[in-house]
Design a protein around this motif. Structure first.
Motif, short mmCIF file in Angstrom:
data_model
loop_
_atom_site.label_atom_id
_atom_site.label_comp_id
_atom_site.label_asym_id
_atom_site.label_seq_id
_atom_site.Cartn_x
_atom_site.Cartn_y
_atom_site.Cartn_z
N ASP A 159 2.98 13.89 2.57
CA ASP A 159 1.63 14.19 2.05
C ASP A 159 1.40 13.54 0.69
O ASP A 159 0.34 12.97 0.43
CB ASP A 159 1.42 15.70 1.95
N GLU A 160 2.39 13.62 -0.17
CA GLU A 160 2.26 13.01 -1.50
C GLU A 160 2.17 11.49 -1.40
O GLU A 160 1.37 10.85 -2.10
CB GLU A 160 3.42 13.42 -2.40
N ALA A 161 2.97 10.89 -0.53
CA ALA A 161 2.91 9.44 -0.34
C ALA A 161 1.53 9.01 0.17
O ALA A 161 0.97 8.02 -0.30
CB ALA A 161 4.00 9.00 0.63
N ARG A 162 0.99 9.77 1.10
CA ARG A 162 -0.35 9.45 1.61
C ARG A 162 -1.41 9.63 0.52
O ARG A 162 -2.34 8.82 0.41
CB ARG A 162 -0.67 10.31 2.82
N ARG A 163 -1.28 10.69 -0.27
CA ARG A 163 -2.23 10.93 -1.35
C ARG A 163 -2.24 9.77 -2.33
O ARG A 163 -3.29 9.38 -2.86
CB ARG A 163 -1.86 12.23 -2.08
N ARG A 164 -1.08 9.16 -2.53
CA ARG A 164 -0.96 8.03 -3.45
C ARG A 164 -1.22 6.69 -2.76
O ARG A 164 -1.06 5.63 -3.35
CB ARG A 164 0.44 8.00 -4.07
N ASP A 165 -1.62 6.74 -1.50
CA ASP A 165 -1.89 5.53 -0.70
C ASP A 165 -0.68 4.61 -0.57
O ASP A 165 -0.83 3.38 -0.56
CB ASP A 165 -3.09 4.75 -1.27
N TYR A 166 0.50 5.19 -0.47
CA TYR A 166 1.70 4.40 -0.22
C TYR A 166 1.75 4.05 1.26
O TYR A 166 1.71 4.93 2.12
CB TYR A 166 2.96 5.16 -0.58
N GLU A 167 1.82 2.77 1.56
CA GLU A 167 1.94 2.32 2.94
C GLU A 167 2.81 1.09 2.99
O GLU A 167 2.68 0.23 2.13
CB GLU A 167 0.57 2.01 3.54
N PRO A 168 3.67 0.97 3.93
CA PRO A 168 4.01 1.99 4.91
C PRO A 168 4.91 3.06 4.28
O PRO A 168 5.46 2.86 3.20
CB PRO A 168 4.78 1.21 5.97
N ILE A 169 5.05 4.16 4.96
CA ILE A 169 5.99 5.20 4.54
C ILE A 169 7.24 4.99 5.39
O ILE A 169 7.20 5.17 6.61
CB ILE A 169 5.41 6.60 4.76
N CYS A 170 8.31 4.58 4.75
CA CYS A 170 9.56 4.26 5.46
C CYS A 170 10.69 5.09 4.87
O CYS A 170 10.78 5.26 3.66
CB CYS A 170 9.90 2.79 5.30
N LEU A 171 11.55 5.56 5.74
CA LEU A 171 12.74 6.29 5.33
C LEU A 171 13.94 5.58 5.96
O LEU A 171 13.89 5.22 7.13
CB LEU A 171 12.68 7.74 5.82
#
Length: 53
Positions: free
Chosen positions: A11-23
């Motif tokens: 949720d925090e990554a999306r709020r900050r517009d981080y893309e892509p989200i990778c783990l």
């Protein structure tokens, strides 16, 4: 608890517009629970990527 923590991070990554989200985890067996958690929450399995991002 792990799912809640993962959802908070996503949720925090999306709020900050981080893309892509990778783990990324290792391939050793002791990482299997983490990989299952990620897949259950919509992540897909892929080859190592840290050097390419």
């Amino acid at each position: 608890m792990a799912t809640l923590m993962l959802m908070h991070i996503v949720d925090e990554a999306r709020r900050r517009d981080y893309e892509p989200i990778c783990l990324e985890t290792g391939t050793d067996e002791y990482f299997a629970p983490a990989r299952r958690l990620y897949v259950r929450n919509g992540f897909i399995d892929c080859p190592p990527f840290a050097a390419s991002i």
